[in-house]
Design a protein around this motif. Structure first.
Motif, PDB file in Angstrom:
ATOM      1  N   GLY A  78       0.833  -1.212   0.000  1.00 24.50           N
ATOM      2  CA  GLY A  78       0.000   0.000   0.000  1.00 24.50           C
ATOM      3  C   GLY A  78       0.859   1.250   0.000  1.00 24.50           C
ATOM      4  O   GLY A  78       1.686   1.461  -0.882  1.00 24.50           O
ATOM      5  N   PHE A  81       3.572   0.173   4.187  1.00 20.99           N
ATOM      6  CA  PHE A  81       3.581  -0.352   5.567  1.00 20.99           C
ATOM      7  C   PHE A  81       3.322  -1.847   5.588  1.00 20.99           C
ATOM      8  O   PHE A  81       2.370  -2.300   4.988  1.00 20.99           O
ATOM      9  CB  PHE A  81       2.532   0.386   6.402  1.00 20.99           C
ATOM     10  CG  PHE A  81       2.752   1.870   6.403  1.00 20.99           C
ATOM     11  CD1 PHE A  81       3.904   2.391   6.967  1.00 20.99           C
ATOM     12  CD2 PHE A  81       1.855   2.723   5.793  1.00 20.99           C
ATOM     13  CE1 PHE A  81       4.146   3.761   6.931  1.00 20.99           C
ATOM     14  CE2 PHE A  81       2.088   4.088   5.761  1.00 20.99           C
ATOM     15  CZ  PHE A  81       3.232   4.608   6.335  1.00 20.99           C
ATOM     16  N   ASP A  99       3.194  -4.188  -4.604  1.00 15.69           N
ATOM     17  CA  ASP A  99       1.774  -3.843  -4.584  1.00 15.69           C
ATOM     18  C   ASP A  99       1.223  -3.933  -6.004  1.00 15.69           C
ATOM     19  O   ASP A  99       1.925  -3.671  -6.979  1.00 15.69           O
ATOM     20  CB  ASP A  99       1.538  -2.439  -4.011  1.00 15.69           C
ATOM     21  CG  ASP A  99       0.106  -2.293  -3.500  1.00 15.69           C
ATOM     22  OD1 ASP A  99      -0.123  -2.470  -2.286  1.00 15.69           O
ATOM     23  OD2 ASP A  99      -0.806  -2.035  -4.329  1.00 15.69           O
ATOM     24  N   ALA A 100      -0.063  -4.285  -6.083  1.00 10.57           N
ATOM     25  CA  ALA A 100      -0.696  -4.482  -7.382  1.00 10.57           C
ATOM     26  C   ALA A 100      -1.155  -3.158  -7.999  1.00 10.57           C
ATOM     27  O   ALA A 100      -1.504  -3.116  -9.174  1.00 10.57           O
ATOM     28  CB  ALA A 100      -1.880  -5.435  -7.221  1.00 10.57           C
ATOM     29  N   LYS A 104       0.158   3.521  -6.384  1.00  8.74           N
ATOM     30  CA  LYS A 104       0.816   3.402  -5.071  1.00  8.74           C
ATOM     31  C   LYS A 104       2.297   3.124  -5.269  1.00  8.74           C
ATOM     32  O   LYS A 104       3.150   3.672  -4.562  1.00  8.74           O
ATOM     33  CB  LYS A 104       0.156   2.301  -4.244  1.00  8.74           C
ATOM     34  CG  LYS A 104      -1.236   2.691  -3.800  1.00  8.74           C
ATOM     35  CD  LYS A 104      -1.851   1.700  -2.842  1.00  8.74           C
ATOM     36  CE  LYS A 104      -3.251   2.163  -2.477  1.00  8.74           C
ATOM     37  NZ  LYS A 104      -4.043   1.139  -1.811  1.00  8.74           N
ATOM     38  N   GLU A 128       0.447 -13.174  -6.634  1.00  9.00           N
ATOM     39  CA  GLU A 128       0.296 -14.479  -7.302  1.00  9.00           C
ATOM     40  C   GLU A 128       1.200 -14.559  -8.525  1.00  9.00           C
ATOM     41  O   GLU A 128       1.743 -15.622  -8.847  1.00  9.00           O
ATOM     42  CB  GLU A 128      -1.132 -14.729  -7.797  1.00  9.00           C
ATOM     43  CG  GLU A 128      -2.261 -14.435  -6.868  1.00  9.00           C
ATOM     44  CD  GLU A 128      -2.655 -12.968  -6.898  1.00  9.00           C
ATOM     45  OE1 GLU A 128      -1.967 -12.170  -6.247  1.00  9.00           O
ATOM     46  OE2 GLU A 128      -3.656 -12.604  -7.529  1.00  9.00           O
ATOM     47  N   ALA A 145      -2.780  -6.181   6.852  1.00 11.47           N
ATOM     48  CA  ALA A 145      -4.075  -5.737   6.330  1.00 11.47           C
ATOM     49  C   ALA A 145      -4.266  -6.008   4.841  1.00 11.47           C
ATOM     50  O   ALA A 145      -4.531  -5.113   4.076  1.00 11.47           O
ATOM     51  CB  ALA A 145      -4.247  -4.237   6.589  1.00 11.47           C
ATOM     52  N   LEU A 155      -0.448 -16.279  -0.609  1.00 12.84           N
ATOM     53  CA  LEU A 155       0.165 -15.185  -1.368  1.00 12.84           C
ATOM     54  C   LEU A 155       1.629 -14.965  -0.969  1.00 12.84           C
ATOM     55  O   LEU A 155       2.454 -14.589  -1.801  1.00 12.84           O
ATOM     56  CB  LEU A 155      -0.607 -13.883  -1.149  1.00 12.84           C
ATOM     57  CG  LEU A 155      -2.025 -13.819  -1.715  1.00 12.84           C
ATOM     58  CD1 LEU A 155      -2.702 -12.517  -1.288  1.00 12.84           C
ATOM     59  CD2 LEU A 155      -2.004 -13.924  -3.239  1.00 12.84           C
TER      60      LEU A 155
HETATM   61  N1  SAH Z   1      -0.013  -3.097   3.942  1.00 16.22           N
HETATM   62  C1  SAH Z   1      -0.596  -1.767   3.840  1.00 16.22           C
HETATM   63  C2  SAH Z   1      -1.727  -1.663   2.823  1.00 16.22           C
HETATM   64  C3  SAH Z   1      -2.913  -2.557   3.047  1.00 16.22           C
HETATM   65  S1  SAH Z   1      -4.181  -2.310   1.850  1.00 16.22           S
HETATM   66  C4  SAH Z   1      -1.011  -1.285   5.217  1.00 16.22           C
HETATM   67  O1  SAH Z   1      -1.138  -2.085   6.132  1.00 16.22           O
HETATM   68  O2  SAH Z   1      -1.248  -0.086   5.387  1.00 16.22           O
HETATM   69  C5  SAH Z   1      -3.894  -3.693   0.785  1.00 16.22           C
HETATM   70  C6  SAH Z   1      -2.940  -3.397  -0.362  1.00 16.22           C
HETATM   71  O3  SAH Z   1      -2.672  -4.628  -1.005  1.00 16.22           O
HETATM   72  C7  SAH Z   1      -3.517  -2.472  -1.425  1.00 16.22           C
HETATM   73  O4  SAH Z   1      -2.590  -1.429  -1.649  1.00 16.22           O
HETATM   74  C8  SAH Z   1      -3.664  -3.349  -2.673  1.00 16.22           C
HETATM   75  O5  SAH Z   1      -3.335  -2.660  -3.868  1.00 16.22           O
HETATM   76  C9  SAH Z   1      -2.678  -4.471  -2.405  1.00 16.22           C
HETATM   77  N2  SAH Z   1      -3.048  -5.788  -2.948  1.00 16.22           N
HETATM   78  C10 SAH Z   1      -4.239  -6.412  -2.864  1.00 16.22           C
HETATM   79  N3  SAH Z   1      -4.177  -7.646  -3.403  1.00 16.22           N
HETATM   80  C11 SAH Z   1      -2.894  -7.816  -3.818  1.00 16.22           C
HETATM   81  C12 SAH Z   1      -2.195  -8.882  -4.457  1.00 16.22           C
HETATM   82  N4  SAH Z   1      -2.808 -10.013  -4.748  1.00 16.22           N
HETATM   83  N5  SAH Z   1      -0.892  -8.717  -4.739  1.00 16.22           N
HETATM   84  C13 SAH Z   1      -0.262  -7.545  -4.440  1.00 16.22           C
HETATM   85  N6  SAH Z   1      -0.862  -6.505  -3.831  1.00 16.22           N
HETATM   86  C14 SAH Z   1      -2.165  -6.630  -3.527  1.00 16.22           C
END
Ligand code: SAH
Length: 234
Positions: A78, A81, A99-100, A104, A128, A145, A155
């Motif tokens: 994200g 973090f 991140d996907a 971001k 994945e 999160a 994952l």
């Molecule tokens: N880890 C951060 C953000 C959590 S929100 C924190 O705790 O603040 C979840 C994030 O995961 C989002 O930015 C979304 O783009 C990313 N995301 C969701 N599925 C994903 C995947 N399969 N592979 C990579 N990133 C992913």
């Protein structure tokens, strides 16, 4: 009861270790708040709260990353973090922020450049897909999160080398979620090593770290596609 279910240490004061927030954290705060005006990066914006709930929460992970560890991947980072605070606090660690979401990742690249974080690599990919090229290549995977623990294990664990660990930062009310992940952990070649409850320093906010040791490399067929992971969790 599965032996793993019994591993739950008493809450302890993680973060009472003397982490001094360097000026880079101040800059990170400013970059985050500036960019948050034009894109949705954080719901928390007050400086003290960002320090506790993003920075200190992220730094708690360091408790499980020993000196001499080489690489960490933060899956679904994200706004960075826990990966960015880890990279700032431990410049000798190679930290990959995954991140996907392209926007971001652009933000993360900008932060890494502005804060002169030579140890950070930013990757825009779904976990994945990334596992196809980066299988079993990190000492540690971390995540906060992103998904329920069973899906999260699928994952993250394929990215971890045997002998390394996956550390999930969770809320304290996750007993059931952890129990539900027992089969996934086993199938993916891991073992639940610790479930540690602690309070964020300077607050009474309870948090939990789930540490999963990678005993053998995750089988090649994992991770499956995301739809499958969600619909038929291991
Ligand atoms: N880890 C951060 C953000 C959590 S929100 C924190 O705790 O603040 C979840 C994030 O995961 C989002 O930015 C979304 O783009 C990313 N995301 C969701 N599925 C994903 C995947 N399969 N592979 C990579 N990133 C992913």
């Amino acid at each position: 009861m599965d032996e793993a279910d019994t591993i739950n240490e008493e809450p302890r004061a993680i973060g009472n270790r003397p982490y001094t927030l360097s000026p880079k954290f101040k800059s990170l705060y400013e970059l985050l708040i500036e960019k948050n005006k034009v894109m949705n990066l954080t719901a928390i914006t007050e400086e003290r709260e960002v320090e506790a709930l993003h920075f200190r929460d992220s730094l708690a992970v360091l408790e499980w990353i020993p000196e001499g560890a080489f690489s960490v991947v933060d899956v679904g980072t994200g706004a960075g973090f826990p990966g960015l605070p880890i990279a700032i606090a431990r410049p000798e660690l190679r930290v990959t922020l995954l991140d996907a979401t392209e926007k971001k990742v652009e933000f993360l690249k900008d932060v890494a450049a502005q804060l002169d974080l030579a140890n950070v690599t930013c990757v825009c990919a779904r976990a994945e897909d990334y596992a196809k090229t980066a299988r079993a290549s990190f000492d540690f995977a971390v995540a906060r999160a992103l998904a329920k623990l069973n899906a999260l294990c699928e994952l993250c664990m394929p990215l971890v080398k045997p002998g390394g660990a996956f550390i999930a930062l969770k809320s304290a009310q996750t007993d059931e979620e952890i129990a539900d992940a027992a089969r996934a952990i086993h199938t993916l070649g891991g073992e639940l090593e610790a479930v540690t409850d602690y309070t964020l320093p300077g607050t009474d906010i309870p948090r939990r770290a789930v540490v999963i040791r990678q005993k053998t490399a995750a089988p090649e067929q994992y991770p499956r596609g995301f739809a499958k992971i969600k619909k038929q969790p291991l």
